[in-house]
Scaffold this motif. Structure first.
Motif, PDB file in Angstrom:
ATOM      1  N   ASN A 102       0.820  -1.210   0.000  1.00  0.00           N
ATOM      2  CA  ASN A 102       0.000   0.000   0.000  1.00  0.00           C
ATOM      3  C   ASN A 102       0.852   1.258   0.000  1.00  0.00           C
ATOM      4  O   ASN A 102       0.551   2.226  -0.699  1.00  0.00           O
ATOM      5  N   VAL A 103       1.918   1.265   0.779  1.00  0.00           N
ATOM      6  CA  VAL A 103       2.795   2.432   0.817  1.00  0.00           C
ATOM      7  C   VAL A 103       3.469   2.636  -0.534  1.00  0.00           C
ATOM      8  O   VAL A 103       3.526   3.755  -1.063  1.00  0.00           O
ATOM      9  N   LEU A 104       3.958   1.550  -1.139  1.00  0.00           N
ATOM     10  CA  LEU A 104       4.644   1.649  -2.425  1.00  0.00           C
ATOM     11  C   LEU A 104       3.729   2.123  -3.544  1.00  0.00           C
ATOM     12  O   LEU A 104       4.200   2.686  -4.538  1.00  0.00           O
ATOM     13  N   HIS A 105       2.427   1.945  -3.381  1.00  0.00           N
ATOM     14  CA  HIS A 105       1.491   2.421  -4.402  1.00  0.00           C
ATOM     15  C   HIS A 105       1.590   3.936  -4.589  1.00  0.00           C
ATOM     16  O   HIS A 105       1.168   4.458  -5.628  1.00  0.00           O
ATOM     17  N   GLY A 106       2.137   4.627  -3.617  1.00  0.00           N
ATOM     18  CA  GLY A 106       2.343   6.061  -3.769  1.00  0.00           C
ATOM     19  C   GLY A 106       3.312   6.424  -4.878  1.00  0.00           C
ATOM     20  O   GLY A 106       3.339   7.568  -5.336  1.00  0.00           O
ATOM     21  N   ARG A 107       4.104   5.464  -5.337  1.00  0.00           N
ATOM     22  CA  ARG A 107       5.071   5.715  -6.415  1.00  0.00           C
ATOM     23  C   ARG A 107       4.503   5.440  -7.797  1.00  0.00           C
ATOM     24  O   ARG A 107       5.136   5.781  -8.803  1.00  0.00           O
ATOM     25  N   LEU A 108       3.323   4.831  -7.885  1.00  0.00           N
ATOM     26  CA  LEU A 108       2.839   4.338  -9.175  1.00  0.00           C
ATOM     27  C   LEU A 108       2.680   5.441 -10.222  1.00  0.00           C
ATOM     28  O   LEU A 108       2.954   5.227 -11.398  1.00  0.00           O
TER      29      LEU A 108
END
Length: 246
Positions: A102-108
């Motif tokens: 979920n946190v990494l989705h901020g980079r998408l």
């Protein structure tokens, strides 16, 4: 020049004859921590959703970092939104995914499509996500599914996801409305500390006046779609507060 300039902003929804926002004029300078207060229906959520173009205003102008935003479409609009981190009232997480995902989705929004589709994150992205989770006290939950977390924990994941965008502006729409006072304080402490450490500009919608006075560098009061107060926390008197919420 202000980071965010809003001129004559009007929003009217097709199903209603009333204007939710009525001629909003607002400048936000870089580095400010602005809290917008007002009763339910005052237009707080509509305002932040117009800023990041989740909805389009009926009339008016918005300039972000010198760029006129209302004509942007497609890739240019995605690039604009990538510069604006958003923390949602209802968390807006992917509940079946784990916390780290979920946190990494901020980079998408800032990755090539093939890398985002395959989940191919750079080593620096993985390190940044880990560091953010450490900062909010959630490293022990990295591999736990988001649906198992408490409300306060979910909102801290939402903070980390927004920070992963490396935004210039952070928008938070009632981020503590569903939380108990202790959890609310933790969430606001972390929003304030993380944005201060990065020198970010923040606009946070709150209903709780005491929290607004505690955390804001500047408070904007909305009443029936109009700004009726814009000043420091010390200037927000009881009479002014009563008028905003009347």
């Amino acid at each position: 020049m202000a980071l965010l300039e809003i001129r004559g902003l009007v929003k009217k929804f097709p199903q209603s004859d009333a204007e939710v926002l009525h001629g909003i004029d607002l400048n936000i300078e870089a580095g400010e921590f602005v809290v917008v207060i007002g009763p339910s229906g005052a237009g707080k959520t509509t305002l932040v959703r117009c800023i990041n173009r989740l909805i389009d205003p009926t009339a008016g102008e918005i300039f972000f970092d010198g760029q006129f935003t209302l004509g942007l479409r497609g890739n240019r609009l995605r690039k604009l939104r990538a510069q604006m981190g958003m923390i949602f009232q209802d968390y807006n997480l992917i509940y079946r995914s784990n916390v780290m995902q979920n946190v990494l989705h901020g980079r998408l929004g800032q990755m090539p499509f093939y890398r985002s589709a395959l989940g191919l994150y750079a080593r620096d992205d993985l390190q940044q996500a880990y560091d953010l989770l450490t900062a909010v006290g959630l490293t022990d939950f990295m591999h736990v599914k988001a649906q198992t977390l408490s409300g306060g924990q979910m909102q801290r994941v939402g903070i980390c996801r927004a920070m992963m965008q490396n935004p210039k502006l952070l928008l938070a729409d009632e981020p503590i409305s569903s939380l108990d006072p202790a959890s609310a304080k933790v969430v606001l402490d972390q929003i304030k500390s993380l944005t201060a450490a990065r020198g970010l500009t923040s606009i946070v919608n709150l209903h709780q006046v005491e929290f607004a006075k505690q955390y804001a560098s500047r408070i904007v009061g909305l009443r029936r779609g109009q700004i009726v107060f814009d000043g420091t926390p010390d200037a927000l008197t009881g009479d002014v507060t009563n008028y905003i919420y009347s």
